[in-house]
Design an enzyme around this catalytic site. Sequence first.
Site, PDB file in Angstrom:
ATOM      1  N   HIS A  99       0.881  -1.175   0.000  1.00 27.13           N
ATOM      2  CA  HIS A  99       0.000   0.000   0.000  1.00 27.13           C
ATOM      3  C   HIS A  99       0.918   1.225   0.000  1.00 27.13           C
ATOM      4  CE1 HIS A  99      -2.517  -2.987   2.180  1.00 27.13           C
ATOM      5  NE2 HIS A  99      -3.557  -2.360   1.697  1.00 27.13           N
ATOM      6  N   ASP A 102       2.079   1.913   3.387  1.00 30.13           N
ATOM      7  CA  ASP A 102       3.000   0.939   4.006  1.00 30.13           C
ATOM      8  C   ASP A 102       4.438   1.361   3.787  1.00 30.13           C
ATOM      9  OD1 ASP A 102       0.772  -0.703   4.278  1.00 30.13           O
ATOM     10  OD2 ASP A 102       1.307  -2.012   2.599  1.00 30.13           O
ATOM     11  N   GLU A 230     -10.680  -6.702  -4.795  1.00 28.73           N
ATOM     12  CA  GLU A 230     -10.569  -7.771  -3.798  1.00 28.73           C
ATOM     13  C   GLU A 230     -11.857  -7.848  -2.988  1.00 28.73           C
ATOM     14  OE1 GLU A 230      -6.840  -7.818  -1.637  1.00 28.73           O
ATOM     15  OE2 GLU A 230      -7.827  -8.676   0.108  1.00 28.73           O
ATOM     16  N   GLU A 266      -9.169 -13.663  -1.797  1.00 32.50           N
ATOM     17  CA  GLU A 266      -8.459 -13.998  -0.557  1.00 32.50           C
ATOM     18  C   GLU A 266      -9.162 -15.150   0.140  1.00 32.50           C
ATOM     19  OE1 GLU A 266      -6.874 -10.794   1.731  1.00 32.50           O
ATOM     20  OE2 GLU A 266      -7.442 -11.726   3.624  1.00 32.50           O
ATOM     21  N   ASP A 294      -4.881 -13.680  -2.776  1.00 28.56           N
ATOM     22  CA  ASP A 294      -4.283 -13.293  -1.498  1.00 28.56           C
ATOM     23  C   ASP A 294      -4.323 -14.531  -0.630  1.00 28.56           C
ATOM     24  OD1 ASP A 294      -3.541 -10.731  -1.983  1.00 28.56           O
ATOM     25  OD2 ASP A 294      -4.829  -9.809  -0.466  1.00 28.56           O
ATOM     26  N   ASP A 307      -6.011 -13.907   8.983  1.00 28.34           N
ATOM     27  CA  ASP A 307      -4.823 -13.794   8.123  1.00 28.34           C
ATOM     28  C   ASP A 307      -3.667 -14.684   8.553  1.00 28.34           C
ATOM     29  OD1 ASP A 307      -6.027 -11.846   6.472  1.00 28.34           O
ATOM     30  OD2 ASP A 307      -5.329 -10.195   7.718  1.00 28.34           O
ATOM     31  N   ASP A 337      -0.932 -12.597   1.999  1.00 27.10           N
ATOM     32  CA  ASP A 337      -1.587 -11.570   2.826  1.00 27.10           C
ATOM     33  C   ASP A 337      -1.809 -12.223   4.184  1.00 27.10           C
ATOM     34  OD1 ASP A 337      -2.938  -9.474   3.870  1.00 27.10           O
ATOM     35  OD2 ASP A 337      -4.474  -9.353   2.311  1.00 27.10           O
TER      36      ASP A 337
END
Length: 435
Positions: A99, A102, A230, A266, A294, A307, A337
């Site tokens: 991101h 990030d 996503e 994901e 993901d 996660d 992820d």
Amino acid sequence: MTFFTAKKAKYEGPKSRSELAFRHYDKNRKVMGKTMADHLRFAICWWHSTCWPGSDPFGGDTFLRPWHHSSNEMEAARQKADVMFDAMDLTSIDFFCFHDRDIAPEGQSLKESNANVTAIANYIEKKMAKGKKKCLWGTANLFSNRRFMAGAATNPDPDVFAYCAAQIKHCMDVTKGLGGANYVMWGGREGYETLLNTNIGHELEAAKRMLALVIEYKHKIGFKGPILIEPKPQEPTKHQYDYDVATVYSLISSLGAQKDVKVNIEQNHAILAGHTFEHEIALASALGIFGSIDLNRGDYQSGWDTDQFIVDVPELTLAMYEILKAGGFTTGGMNFDAKIRRQSIDADDLIHAHVGSMDACAKALLNAAAMIEDGVLKGMVDERYAGWSTARNKAMLQGKESLEQIAARVEKNNINPQPKSGRQERLENLINRYC
Ligand code: XLS
Ligand code: NI
Ligand code: NI
């Protein structure tokens, strides 16, 4: 000085006794005509690997990473990048995902934030050239700052919509500059907390407008890869508009944008939506919008986006089978992820987590390739649908017979369907032979 003490993980074969080694992931080994690396296209993510400090709703930082406690934010950002590239080296992961927020600290204004992102992206670009590492995708963080608390594109305040557009534009530029293979949109706060203060019709229109703007800009700058949406049904908001693959498909097809926009699926989000991982992959493939993965796993009891690193080989085998059936990845890949647990405070835990999960994926790839090469499962499914291959039944599916014509035919030929076994247990037993 590097942050990790682990040595680079090597392929040592299934009998290896080393704690940190690949038993199945042999990067250059060919499977169905492609190397394992090209099949799996692993990526490491910036946010869970270097940004998250181990906090949860009940407690803060457990990891005590030096860059979280540095007084110079830009220096800390460069330190995080160094750690990311060391991790990629130790795990032999070729791609990364990020991101904008990030990689670099947010400034006092959008202009200042953009300058920070550009400066660190330049630093990253230099490191990429050295290690031959690549960017799988970039994305804008449109959910952490409090300005986004009521949504980004779907915020009731048009200034937030505009701010969101500006942030996406810059992040697309930076992703393109880094040679990103895709650009991702995850609608973290594109949803609502209560219908009582929400105009759903307006919010859906705004989300659609933002996607249209992004597609237009993608063509304008010649960004080659697809936009990936996503899906996720909830968390952080109570209800998210990009609920699951089927819901996202209706948005994409309403713009006729199936060529430009695909999905990033994901595992944990599929579970939260009440689906299996393989269901979401199979559906996206059937609808022509399968893009990327993901990779993580949810906890089947807790109902959050936990996660975790996925290590369940039979579960991964079913997902890999659907990916291979879909023709494999083109621009997409498998982005971890995933985050280590907050008690996993040793630097090397991050390396062990990635290596173990990569190895589980490699074993799953081998299993799935055997399933494809044997063709027994496909044969049984094909047999189930064999009736549709006759000329008459094909014509019925292609709309060449009206309802009355079909009805007349059923009466005339005295058509009387006989049920056949779905053979589920036999199929499940068959799958276990490959795992
Ligand atoms: C959160 C999402 C997020 C996206 C990128 O649940 O998975 O991490 O992948 O914004
Ligand atoms: Ni994700
Ligand atoms: Ni998630």
